[in-house]
Design an enzyme around this catalytic site. Structure first.
Site, short mmCIF file in Angstrom:
data_model
loop_
_atom_site.label_atom_id
_atom_site.label_comp_id
_atom_site.label_asym_id
_atom_site.label_seq_id
_atom_site.Cartn_x
_atom_site.Cartn_y
_atom_site.Cartn_z
N LEU A 153 0.82 -1.21 0.00
CA LEU A 153 0.00 0.00 0.00
C LEU A 153 0.85 1.26 0.00
O LEU A 153 2.04 1.23 0.37
CB LEU A 153 -0.91 0.02 1.23
CG LEU A 153 -1.98 -1.07 1.33
CD1 LEU A 153 -2.64 -1.04 2.70
CD2 LEU A 153 -3.02 -0.91 0.22
N SER A 154 0.25 2.36 -0.39
CA SER A 154 0.91 3.66 -0.26
C SER A 154 1.22 3.89 1.22
O SER A 154 0.36 3.70 2.08
CB SER A 154 -0.02 4.77 -0.77
OG SER A 154 0.58 6.03 -0.60
N ALA B 250 3.53 2.12 2.82
CA ALA B 250 4.08 0.89 3.41
C ALA B 250 5.60 0.94 3.52
O ALA B 250 6.20 0.13 4.22
CB ALA B 250 3.65 -0.33 2.59
N GLY B 251 6.23 1.87 2.79
CA GLY B 251 7.68 2.01 2.89
C GLY B 251 8.45 1.57 1.66
O GLY B 251 9.66 1.35 1.74
N SER C 261 1.61 -1.55 -7.40
CA SER C 261 1.21 -2.71 -8.24
C SER C 261 0.14 -3.56 -7.54
O SER C 261 0.41 -4.67 -7.11
CB SER C 261 2.42 -3.56 -8.63
OG SER C 261 3.38 -3.66 -7.60
N SER D 202 9.39 3.13 -1.17
CA SER D 202 10.47 4.04 -1.59
C SER D 202 11.58 4.08 -0.55
O SER D 202 12.78 4.00 -0.89
CB SER D 202 9.92 5.46 -1.83
OG SER D 202 9.00 5.47 -2.90
#
Length: 200
Positions: A41-42, A44-45, A114, A47
């Site tokens: 999920l956005s 979640a870490g 994704s 990057s």
């Protein structure tokens, strides 16, 4: 545009490189090229862990590069929206780039939400079973929403963002990832160390 692309594929022939990826990994780079596909999920870490892993690999003399979702959408995929069809194309293009970079002998770290299982499967098919490693960052929605580093969840809850994964669009959890990291409880250092073990 899609019909035009398909029509013109008859005029395109794949050309083989004179140097193989095996020669590259045995030669200058001295490493096994793989793609670690970080999904979750956005918030979640992806990057944070992607760039931290890249730094750790570079520190050990490995040639690695991060294909980060936001960076990709600022350039190569800036023409794509967040519809399921465009998400699929975003992943296809990114996978093709990762495959080429693996052919050049590089280690690639992809940081992309994704959300759909089928798109991740296609990415694996493009990159190749031997090189593709799926890493699922399993922080819960509540953890990710509490972090909300870019303020996207707040906007999604206010109806300012359509088709936002986890809020108004689905995320299909990987059933058999190569590695699962609960970034809601694990530190960045611990997560990076676990990923580094995948290269042993």
């Amino acid at each position: 545009m899609e019909d035009h692309f398909i029509r013109n594929r008859v005029d395109v022939t794949r050309v083989a490189n004179l140097a193989t990826s095996d020669e590259r990994k045995r030669g200058v780079l001295n490493q096994i090229p793989v793609t670690l596909w970080l999904t979750g999920l956005s918030g979640a870490g992806k990057s944070t862990l992607g760039f931290s892993l890249e730094r750790a690999l570079l520190n050990t003399g490995k040639a690695a590069f991060v294909l980060d979702g936001d960076n990709i959408r600022c350039g190569l995929n800036r023409d794509l929206s967040f519809t399921p069809r465009d998400r699929a194309e975003n992943i296809r293009r990114t996978a093709e780039v990762a495959r080429l970079m693996n052919e050049a002998g590089l280690i690639v770290i992809v940081s992309l939400i994704s959300p759909y299982s089928e798109d991740r499967r296609r990415a694996r098919d493009i990159i190749g079973e031997q090189r593709f490693r799926e890493v699922y960052l399993s922080a819960t929605l509540s953890v990710c929403e509490a972090r909300d580093p870019k303020g996207l969840y707040r906007k999604a809850r206010a109806g300012e963002i359509e088709s936002f994964t986890g809020v108004s669009a689905p995320y299909q959890i990987p059933q058999k990832p190569d590695l699962e990291l609960n970034t809601g409880v694990m530190s960045v250092t611990d997560c990076v160390e676990r990923m580094l073990l995948m290269f042993n």
